[in-house]
Design a protein around this motif. Sequence first.
Motif, PDB file in Angstrom:
ATOM      1  N   UNK A  39       0.852  -1.181   0.000  1.00 24.43           N
ATOM      2  CA  UNK A  39       0.000   0.000   0.000  1.00 24.43           C
ATOM      3  C   UNK A  39       0.894   1.238   0.000  1.00 24.43           C
ATOM      4  N   UNK A  40       0.742   2.058  -1.032  1.00 19.57           N
ATOM      5  CA  UNK A  40       1.591   3.235  -1.222  1.00 19.57           C
ATOM      6  C   UNK A  40       0.773   4.496  -0.959  1.00 19.57           C
ATOM      7  N   UNK A  41       1.334   5.380  -0.138  1.00 17.01           N
ATOM      8  CA  UNK A  41       0.666   6.638   0.195  1.00 17.01           C
ATOM      9  C   UNK A  41       1.297   7.834  -0.499  1.00 17.01           C
ATOM     10  N   UNK A  42       2.573   7.703  -0.873  1.00  8.23           N
ATOM     11  CA  UNK A  42       3.268   8.823  -1.518  1.00  8.23           C
ATOM     12  C   UNK A  42       4.449   8.304  -2.332  1.00  8.23           C
ATOM     13  N   UNK A  43       4.877   9.127  -3.284  1.00  6.24           N
ATOM     14  CA  UNK A  43       6.074   8.839  -4.075  1.00  6.24           C
ATOM     15  C   UNK A  43       6.986  10.055  -4.018  1.00  6.24           C
ATOM     16  N   UNK A  44       8.291   9.793  -3.980  1.00  7.80           N
ATOM     17  CA  UNK A  44       9.281  10.866  -3.871  1.00  7.80           C
ATOM     18  C   UNK A  44      10.421  10.580  -4.841  1.00  7.80           C
ATOM     19  N   UNK A  45      10.840  11.608  -5.563  1.00  6.72           N
ATOM     20  CA  UNK A  45      12.018  11.515  -6.418  1.00  6.72           C
ATOM     21  C   UNK A  45      13.113  12.336  -5.762  1.00  6.72           C
ATOM     22  N   UNK A  46      14.256  11.690  -5.524  1.00  7.38           N
ATOM     23  CA  UNK A  46      15.363  12.335  -4.817  1.00  7.38           C
ATOM     24  C   UNK A  46      16.646  12.224  -5.639  1.00  7.38           C
ATOM     25  N   UNK A  47      17.585  13.134  -5.352  1.00  8.39           N
ATOM     26  CA  UNK A  47      18.862  13.162  -6.057  1.00  8.39           C
ATOM     27  C   UNK A  47      20.002  13.070  -5.056  1.00  8.39           C
ATOM     28  N   UNK A  48      20.922  12.160  -5.304  1.00  5.72           N
ATOM     29  CA  UNK A  48      22.135  12.020  -4.498  1.00  5.72           C
ATOM     30  C   UNK A  48      23.269  12.781  -5.173  1.00  5.72           C
ATOM     31  N   UNK A  49      23.280  14.096  -5.031  1.00  8.00           N
ATOM     32  CA  UNK A  49      24.344  14.965  -5.532  1.00  8.00           C
ATOM     33  C   UNK A  49      24.740  14.670  -6.968  1.00  8.00           C
ATOM     34  N   UNK A  50      23.779  14.457  -7.841  1.00  6.48           N
ATOM     35  CA  UNK A  50      24.055  14.212  -9.238  1.00  6.48           C
ATOM     36  C   UNK A  50      24.562  12.815  -9.545  1.00  6.48           C
ATOM     37  N   UNK A  51      24.731  11.993  -8.532  1.00  3.80           N
ATOM     38  CA  UNK A  51      25.228  10.632  -8.730  1.00  3.80           C
ATOM     39  C   UNK A  51      24.142   9.717  -9.282  1.00  3.80           C
ATOM     40  N   UNK A  52      22.959   9.791  -8.688  1.00  5.72           N
ATOM     41  CA  UNK A  52      21.847   8.948  -9.100  1.00  5.72           C
ATOM     42  C   UNK A  52      20.547   9.587  -8.661  1.00  5.72           C
ATOM     43  N   UNK A  53      19.497   9.195  -9.313  1.00  4.04           N
ATOM     44  CA  UNK A  53      18.155   9.649  -8.965  1.00  4.04           C
ATOM     45  C   UNK A  53      17.407   8.453  -8.413  1.00  4.04           C
ATOM     46  N   UNK A  54      16.763   8.646  -7.277  1.00  3.91           N
ATOM     47  CA  UNK A  54      16.019   7.557  -6.639  1.00  3.91           C
ATOM     48  C   UNK A  54      14.530   7.881  -6.640  1.00  3.91           C
ATOM     49  N   UNK A  55      13.747   6.852  -6.872  1.00  6.35           N
ATOM     50  CA  UNK A  55      12.294   6.935  -6.761  1.00  6.35           C
ATOM     51  C   UNK A  55      11.905   6.063  -5.583  1.00  6.35           C
ATOM     52  N   UNK A  56      11.297   6.679  -4.566  1.00  4.50           N
ATOM     53  CA  UNK A  56      10.876   5.956  -3.375  1.00  4.50           C
ATOM     54  C   UNK A  56       9.353   5.898  -3.327  1.00  4.50           C
ATOM     55  N   UNK A  57       8.811   4.710  -3.040  1.00  2.00           N
ATOM     56  CA  UNK A  57       7.393   4.535  -2.776  1.00  2.00           C
ATOM     57  C   UNK A  57       7.273   4.393  -1.266  1.00  2.00           C
ATOM     58  N   UNK A  58       6.420   5.228  -0.672  1.00  2.00           N
ATOM     59  CA  UNK A  58       6.342   5.332   0.781  1.00  2.00           C
ATOM     60  C   UNK A  58       4.992   4.878   1.334  1.00  2.00           C
ATOM     61  N   UNK A  59       5.054   4.340   2.569  1.00  2.00           N
ATOM     62  CA  UNK A  59       3.811   4.018   3.273  1.00  2.00           C
ATOM     63  C   UNK A  59       3.373   5.237   4.070  1.00  2.00           C
ATOM     64  N   UNK A  60       2.355   5.097   4.895  1.00  2.00           N
ATOM     65  CA  UNK A  60       1.823   6.248   5.628  1.00  2.00           C
ATOM     66  C   UNK A  60       2.742   6.732   6.745  1.00  2.00           C
ATOM     67  N   UNK A  61       3.776   5.987   7.078  1.00  2.00           N
ATOM     68  CA  UNK A  61       4.736   6.408   8.099  1.00  2.00           C
ATOM     69  C   UNK A  61       6.050   6.890   7.510  1.00  2.00           C
ATOM     70  N   UNK A  62       6.051   7.210   6.219  1.00  2.00           N
ATOM     71  CA  UNK A  62       7.253   7.643   5.491  1.00  2.00           C
ATOM     72  C   UNK A  62       8.342   6.588   5.447  1.00  2.00           C
ATOM     73  N   UNK A  63       7.965   5.339   5.548  1.00  2.00           N
ATOM     74  CA  UNK A  63       8.921   4.251   5.409  1.00  2.00           C
ATOM     75  C   UNK A  63       8.969   3.833   3.947  1.00  2.00           C
ATOM     76  N   UNK A  64      10.165   3.543   3.463  1.00  2.00           N
ATOM     77  CA  UNK A  64      10.325   3.114   2.080  1.00  2.00           C
ATOM     78  C   UNK A  64       9.780   1.701   1.907  1.00  2.00           C
ATOM     79  N   UNK A  65       8.849   1.560   0.991  1.00  2.00           N
ATOM     80  CA  UNK A  65       8.273   0.265   0.674  1.00  2.00           C
ATOM     81  C   UNK A  65       9.008  -0.332  -0.528  1.00  2.00           C
ATOM     82  N   UNK A  66       9.218   0.503  -1.543  1.00  2.00           N
ATOM     83  CA  UNK A  66       9.952   0.104  -2.745  1.00  2.00           C
ATOM     84  C   UNK A  66      10.852   1.260  -3.160  1.00  2.00           C
ATOM     85  N   UNK A  67      11.978   0.925  -3.792  1.00  2.00           N
ATOM     86  CA  UNK A  67      12.855   1.972  -4.308  1.00  2.00           C
ATOM     87  C   UNK A  67      13.437   1.540  -5.641  1.00  2.00           C
TER      88      UNK A  67
END
Length: 94
Positions: A39-67
Motif C-alpha cells: 500500500x503506497x501513500x506517496x512517491x518521492x524523487x530524490x537526487x544524491x548529488x548528481x550521482x543517481x536519482x532515486x524513486x521511493x514509494x512510501x507508506x503512511x509512516x514515510x517508510x520506504x516500501x519500494x525503491x
Amino acid sequence: MEKDIYLQQIDYFKGARVLHYFEFVEPQEVKDEYFNVHEIHAVVICDYEGEETMLFYLDDGLEVVLEFEFMIPKQAKEQAATDFNGIDIQWKNR
C-alpha cells in the motif's frame, strides 16, 4: 488520506535532496517483483548529488516500501506513471 505526511516540509529524504513528490488522496496498491502487494501513500524523487536519482514509494509512516534507481528524474517519473497507470500524478517540486 488517513494521515498527513507533510512531504512539503522535507528537503532531504534518506540522505538525498528531494526534487519532486506526490501524495495520493487514497492509498494505491503496487506489486513488487515477488508479487507482494504494498500500500503506497506517496512517491518521492530524490537526487544524491548528481550521482543517481532515486524513486521511493512510501507508506503512511514515510517508510520506504519500494525503491528504484535511475540516471535522471524523467525516468523516475515514467516509472511512476507506469506503476500507477490511470492516475494523473501532479508532481510538486522542491
